[in-house]
Design a protein around this motif. Structure first.
Motif, PDB file in Angstrom:
ATOM      1  N   UNK A 107      42.149  56.130  37.621  1.00 39.69           N
ATOM      2  CA  UNK A 107      41.082  55.215  37.235  1.00 39.69           C
ATOM      3  C   UNK A 107      41.348  54.698  35.833  1.00 39.69           C
ATOM      4  N   UNK A 108      41.294  53.398  35.670  1.00 38.78           N
ATOM      5  CA  UNK A 108      41.347  52.754  34.358  1.00 38.78           C
ATOM      6  C   UNK A 108      39.939  52.267  34.020  1.00 38.78           C
ATOM      7  N   UNK A 109      39.446  52.665  32.851  1.00 34.64           N
ATOM      8  CA  UNK A 109      38.125  52.261  32.399  1.00 34.64           C
ATOM      9  C   UNK A 109      38.293  51.239  31.270  1.00 34.64           C
ATOM     10  N   UNK A 110      37.687  50.064  31.449  1.00 33.52           N
ATOM     11  CA  UNK A 110      37.710  49.019  30.423  1.00 33.52           C
ATOM     12  C   UNK A 110      36.303  48.863  29.859  1.00 33.52           C
ATOM     13  N   UNK A 111      36.188  48.892  28.523  1.00 33.61           N
ATOM     14  CA  UNK A 111      34.873  48.702  27.906  1.00 33.61           C
ATOM     15  C   UNK A 111      34.272  47.342  28.259  1.00 33.61           C
ATOM     16  N   UNK A 112      35.117  46.328  28.297  1.00 35.12           N
ATOM     17  CA  UNK A 112      34.668  44.992  28.659  1.00 35.12           C
ATOM     18  C   UNK A 112      35.542  44.483  29.801  1.00 35.12           C
ATOM     19  N   UNK A 113      35.410  45.131  30.930  1.00 36.71           N
ATOM     20  CA  UNK A 113      36.227  44.757  32.074  1.00 36.71           C
ATOM     21  C   UNK A 113      35.912  45.638  33.259  1.00 36.71           C
ATOM     22  N   UNK A 114      36.752  45.589  34.270  1.00 41.59           N
ATOM     23  CA  UNK A 114      36.454  46.296  35.519  1.00 41.59           C
ATOM     24  C   UNK A 114      36.770  47.783  35.459  1.00 41.59           C
ATOM     25  N   UNK A 115      36.235  48.505  36.420  1.00 42.34           N
ATOM     26  CA  UNK A 115      36.733  49.834  36.741  1.00 42.34           C
ATOM     27  C   UNK A 115      37.870  49.635  37.728  1.00 42.34           C
ATOM     28  N   UNK A 116      39.060  50.091  37.368  1.00 41.71           N
ATOM     29  CA  UNK A 116      40.242  49.910  38.210  1.00 41.71           C
ATOM     30  C   UNK A 116      40.583  51.223  38.897  1.00 41.71           C
ATOM     31  N   UNK A 117      40.831  51.163  40.188  1.00 44.18           N
ATOM     32  CA  UNK A 117      41.337  52.305  40.950  1.00 44.18           C
ATOM     33  C   UNK A 117      42.725  51.953  41.460  1.00 44.18           C
ATOM     34  N   UNK A 135      51.594  48.680  36.305  1.00 45.67           N
ATOM     35  CA  UNK A 135      52.132  47.503  35.604  1.00 45.67           C
ATOM     36  C   UNK A 135      51.381  46.245  36.008  1.00 45.67           C
ATOM     37  N   UNK A 136      51.093  46.079  37.293  1.00 41.63           N
ATOM     38  CA  UNK A 136      50.358  44.902  37.732  1.00 41.63           C
ATOM     39  C   UNK A 136      48.979  44.841  37.084  1.00 41.63           C
ATOM     40  N   UNK A 137      48.298  45.991  37.013  1.00 44.49           N
ATOM     41  CA  UNK A 137      46.961  46.032  36.420  1.00 44.49           C
ATOM     42  C   UNK A 137      47.016  45.658  34.936  1.00 44.49           C
ATOM     43  N   UNK A 138      47.937  46.264  34.199  1.00 45.28           N
ATOM     44  CA  UNK A 138      48.041  45.986  32.763  1.00 45.28           C
ATOM     45  C   UNK A 138      48.467  44.542  32.532  1.00 45.28           C
ATOM     46  N   UNK A 139      49.329  44.025  33.393  1.00 49.04           N
ATOM     47  CA  UNK A 139      49.763  42.633  33.282  1.00 49.04           C
ATOM     48  C   UNK A 139      48.573  41.680  33.447  1.00 49.04           C
ATOM     49  N   UNK A 140      47.602  42.077  34.274  1.00 48.57           N
ATOM     50  CA  UNK A 140      46.455  41.223  34.561  1.00 48.57           C
ATOM     51  C   UNK A 140      45.306  41.420  33.569  1.00 48.57           C
ATOM     52  N   UNK A 141      45.045  42.681  33.192  1.00 48.04           N
ATOM     53  CA  UNK A 141      43.856  42.981  32.390  1.00 48.04           C
ATOM     54  C   UNK A 141      44.147  43.545  30.998  1.00 48.04           C
ATOM     55  N   UNK A 142      45.401  43.888  30.701  1.00 48.25           N
ATOM     56  CA  UNK A 142      45.712  44.533  29.431  1.00 48.25           C
ATOM     57  C   UNK A 142      45.523  46.040  29.520  1.00 48.25           C
ATOM     58  N   UNK A 143      45.678  46.714  28.387  1.00 45.19           N
ATOM     59  CA  UNK A 143      45.556  48.172  28.358  1.00 45.19           C
ATOM     60  C   UNK A 143      44.100  48.594  28.514  1.00 45.19           C
TER      61      UNK A 143
END
Length: 360
Positions: A225-235, A191-199
């Motif tokens: 791992x969350x992969x964003x096309x225009x954003x960070x790699x999130x762990x 939730x914190x990650x999506x709140x900050x960077x979106x889906x």
């Protein structure tokens, strides 16, 4: 004109209600504890004695028929959330549901649709959006101190390698729908990650157990791992085998700087020790727990201690809820937002089973 007071009915009178909800309700004048559902009060554990003047019910079915109840807060185990939220919404109540919201995104979709049909608010208790460390990090990300974020790590690691003793009263170590570390701790981190960077665009999950002895099959650990096309790699990671003196909480790296933070937010620890939200020290992190901001100066990395911000604390969740009830702002965390997090958990589970990355 005096603002309206909203009568709150709480389902459940266990650790969650007493520690994470009632202390914060008391801090918001627009919210009044009106009723509690407690199935089996005991002489030393009786909501009616602890809170003189409230109504005490034995079943949720009884309480939702009370026209005096405006808002129902559900603090029970996650496998009961769907039926209880549905019951409250069908009886015309606004709902706050503990996290994890519900075991499946299908159930979440059903509740979101029902709340819209009933014209009632449906919120989920994502209180860790107001962790002081996360608020501090969010400020650094948004004000550009780190530049373009390349990698974002968020951890909830502990060293608990032994299988916990069975306790029928606690759901957090039981194999139930909506149980396991990915639902319990993951619902906060994701939730914190999506709140900050979106889906994210894609999800890779590794979910299982790190314990050598695990007779129940409980999934005690995860790495997502969350992969964003225009954003960070999130762990996003929770481990139970982590013999560290200081547990890593955040490590975020950008092209202008990095932020590294150890230790969990202090609020839960303080609440367990008897410190209350209204106390002067509540939510304020000691300086030895501050994080570190490293920036490039004259071509060299320079590390500085970064004080944790003075926190709005988890009370802000209920302040925002009161404003939303009055039609003066958005929910602190909506059912639709929580539904998206549950869907990401499902995708992480699917990824872990298939051994491949899944498109969102």
């Amino acid at each position: 004109m005096a603002s309206k007071t909203w009568n709150v009915g709480v389902v459940g009178y266990g650790f969650s209600a007493k520690t994470f909800h009632l202390p914060f309700l008391r801090e918001v004048p627009q919210l009044k504890l009106y009723a509690v559902v407690q199935r089996t009060p005991k002489p030393e554990d009786d909501a009616e004695k602890d809170h003189p003047g409230i109504k005490s019910y034995r079943t949720s079915e009884e309480m939702v028929k009370d026209e005096g109840v405006d808002v129902v807060i559900i603090t029970t185990a996650p496998d009961s959330h769907y039926e209880l939220a549905k019951l409250a919404l069908e009886n015309g109540k606004h709902v706050v549901c503990e996290k994890p919201f519900v075991p499946t995104s299908k159930e979440a979709n059903g509740l979101v649709a029902l709340a819209q049909k009933q014209n009632k608010l449906l919120a989920v208790y994502q209180n860790r959006r107001w962790d002081a460390d996360f608020v501090t990090l969010s400020k650094l990300v948004k004000n550009g101190s780190l530049g373009r974020i390349a990698e974002f790590e968020t951890h909830f690691d502990r060293h608990r390698p032994e299988e916990p003793a069975a306790d029928v009263s606690k759901w957090k170590n039981k194999v139930i729908p909506g149980g396991s570390a990915i639902y319990d701790l993951g619902s906060h981190l994701l939730d914190q990650v999506v709140h900050l960077f979106g889906l994210p665009n894609r999800v890779t999950g590794f979910i299982g157990s790190q314990r050598e002895v695990n007779t129940s099959g409980f999934e005690d650990s995860f790495t997502v791992l969350f992969h964003y096309n225009k954003g960070p790699l999130v762990t996003a990671k929770a481990a139970v085998v982590s013999p560290e003196e200081e547990q890593l909480r955040f490590w975020v790296r950008g092209d202008k700087g990095s932020f590294k933070k150890f230790h969990l937010d202090v609020q839960e620890e303080q609440l367990k020790s008897g410190i209350k939200p209204g106390d002067s020290v509540y939510g304020r992190e000691p300086s030895e727990r501050y994080g570190f901001l490293t920036t490039i100066q004259n071509g060299q990395p320079v590390r500085e201690v970064t004080p944790t911000v003075e926190p709005p604390t988890w009370t802000e969740y209920y302040r925002k809820l009161a404003r939303a009830l009055a039609g003066e702002g958005d929910l602190p965390a909506s059912g639709a937002e929580a539904r998206d997090v549950i869907r990401l958990i499902e995708l992480a589970q699917e990824s872990s089973k298939q051994g491949k990355t899944i498109d969102v």
